[in-house]
Design an enzyme around this catalytic site. Structure first.
Site, PDB file in Angstrom:
ATOM      1  N   ARG A 126      75.544  79.809  49.011  1.00 34.45           N
ATOM      2  CA  ARG A 126      74.267  80.485  49.241  1.00 34.45           C
ATOM      3  C   ARG A 126      74.472  81.776  50.025  1.00 34.45           C
ATOM      4  O   ARG A 126      73.883  82.814  49.708  1.00 34.45           O
ATOM      5  CB  ARG A 126      73.310  79.565  49.983  1.00 34.45           C
ATOM      6  N   LYS A 175      73.421  70.944  46.950  1.00 34.57           N
ATOM      7  CA  LYS A 175      72.807  69.618  46.777  1.00 34.57           C
ATOM      8  C   LYS A 175      71.623  69.672  45.815  1.00 34.57           C
ATOM      9  O   LYS A 175      71.492  68.817  44.937  1.00 34.57           O
ATOM     10  CB  LYS A 175      72.379  69.069  48.142  1.00 34.57           C
ATOM     11  N   THR A 176      70.755  70.681  45.980  1.00 34.35           N
ATOM     12  CA  THR A 176      69.617  70.809  45.068  1.00 34.35           C
ATOM     13  C   THR A 176      70.088  71.102  43.649  1.00 34.35           C
ATOM     14  O   THR A 176      69.557  70.547  42.669  1.00 34.35           O
ATOM     15  CB  THR A 176      68.677  71.929  45.549  1.00 34.35           C
ATOM     16  N   ASP A 206      64.609  65.929  49.291  1.00 36.31           N
ATOM     17  CA  ASP A 206      65.422  66.756  50.184  1.00 36.31           C
ATOM     18  C   ASP A 206      65.139  66.382  51.641  1.00 36.31           C
ATOM     19  O   ASP A 206      64.024  65.977  51.980  1.00 36.31           O
ATOM     20  CB  ASP A 206      65.092  68.235  49.950  1.00 36.31           C
ATOM     21  N   THR A 244      71.262  66.811  55.517  1.00 31.35           N
ATOM     22  CA  THR A 244      72.248  67.560  56.296  1.00 31.35           C
ATOM     23  C   THR A 244      72.744  66.732  57.473  1.00 31.35           C
ATOM     24  O   THR A 244      73.662  67.150  58.165  1.00 31.35           O
ATOM     25  CB  THR A 244      71.630  68.871  56.823  1.00 31.35           C
TER      26      THR A 244
END
Length: 356
Positions: free
Chosen positions: A229, A76-77, A121, A170
């Site tokens: 990640r 997302k980032t 975020d 999230t």
């Protein structure tokens, strides 16, 4: 510190945790793709987002506000930075927990440049007064700044330059409908397939100057929980093992041996995951058993078991949440190499002793 912070910390301490620690953030900055063409996976999201951005550029306008939802570590980032790059605009990064008052948000919004991208975020954790201010800012590019208190308070309208808000969450279900409806484009980030993670690992290995064969990448991808990640984090740990214990070249045997040292098994389960399953199977015959009882048996907090361990176990089909308590599936018995007792086949009587 609220509970979200403590669960994030617990997840971040695990090798297979999806929350980024400082080392992850530093490495991710170097590994992040710079445009949509480099971004791997999320095919539908990329295609839809590409149309939104290209149309905005053709009109010479700022892009619509974008909401990205999905589990941590899915990109997302990265996508927010790509949106800014594709639009040729600067990006401002902040988070919901950092905005505790409407004044905090007003200070950020009033300093934005025209066309700038504001990445927010964990937007669902923003305070309610700031959230209500954001409604008008997104829709009318205006905020009302309250000066004074009580009957003498005055609302001063402040015009804002057009900007693009990229919100990431999230827990999309926690966003109020008025906020959700103000996003022009919403996308849900899905977990990655092993083949996509192999591509991520090969790309990261190339950037990190790590030699890896396709089977070695497949071994790491299969233990990465569908999350880039985690794949990149496991790659770094396997690289360390290969440099110390081998010639630096990552094969499936090296990857398997390295991840065995870090207690990450063939399905991506770590010590905590296996402890939950072993307690459920060996102590309670597969369940059903209440969450609090299970947490005591594992020696962890109830919330740690529920928020950190259980989501992946449920997604893998190893554990089920039922009204009577937690129940192990046949796949859990098979994965741990155990034989279920006869009583468990008919939903044993454990529920009378260990209710949900």
């Amino acid at each position: 510190m609220n509970w979200d912070d403590t669960t994030d910390a617990a997840a971040g301490e695990r090798l297979v945790g999806s929350v980024a620690d400082r080392e992850d953030q530093a490495v991710e900055a170097a590994l992040r793709p710079k445009d949509l063409g480099e971004f791997i996976g999320q095919e539908k999201v990329r295609e839809q987002l590409d149309l939104v951005l290209r149309a905005a550029r053709a009109r010479g306008a700022t892009a619509d506000h974008v909401l990205l939802s999905g589990a941590p570590g899915l990109g997302k980032t990265t996508l927010s930075m790509i949106i800014a790059a594709e639009m040729g605009a600067p990006i401002r990064i902040t988070s919901g927990p950092a905005i505790q008052h409407a004044g905090d948000l007003a200070a950020i919004l009033s300093s934005l440049q025209e066309g700038e991208v504001l990445f927010l975020d964990e937007i669902h954790r923003m305070s309610r007064p700031a959230e209500e201010m954001l409604y008008m800012a997104m829709e009318d590019f205006r905020v009302d700044v309250i000066v004074g208190k009580g009957p003498g308070a005055t609302a001063i309208p402040l015009e804002l330059p057009p900007f693009t808000l990229v919100g990431a969450t999230t827990r999309a279900g926690l966003l109020p409908p008025p906020l959700r409806d103000r996003f022009g484009f919403t996308a849900h980030m899905e977990f990655y397939e092993p083949a996509e993670l192999q591509r991520v690992i090969h790309r990261s290995a190339s950037l990190l100057d790590v030699e890896i064969d396709p089977a070695g990448a497949a071994e790491i991808a299969g233990r990465s929980r569908g999350t880039p990640r985690i794949a990149n984090r496991l790659l770094r740990r396997v690289r360390d093992y290969a440099q110390v214990k081998a010639d630096g070249f990552i094969t499936p045997e090296i990857a398997s041996a390295a991840l065995a040292v870090y207690e990450v098994d063939s399905r991506g389960l770590d010590r905590l995951d296996r402890a939950v399953l072993q307690a459920l199977l060996k102590l309670f015959g597969g369940g059903p058993v209440g969450l609090s009882t299970l947490a005591v048996a594992v020696g962890e907090e109830r919330e740690t078991v529920e928020e950190v361990a259980e989501p992946f176990l449920v997604r893998e089909g190893l554990l089920a949440r039922t009204p009577r308590g937690r129940v192990a599936t046949p796949a859990a018995w098979t994965h741990l190499g155990l034989t279920p007792p006869q009583a468990s086949a008919g939903g044993n009587g454990q529920g009378d002793l260990f209710g949900a």
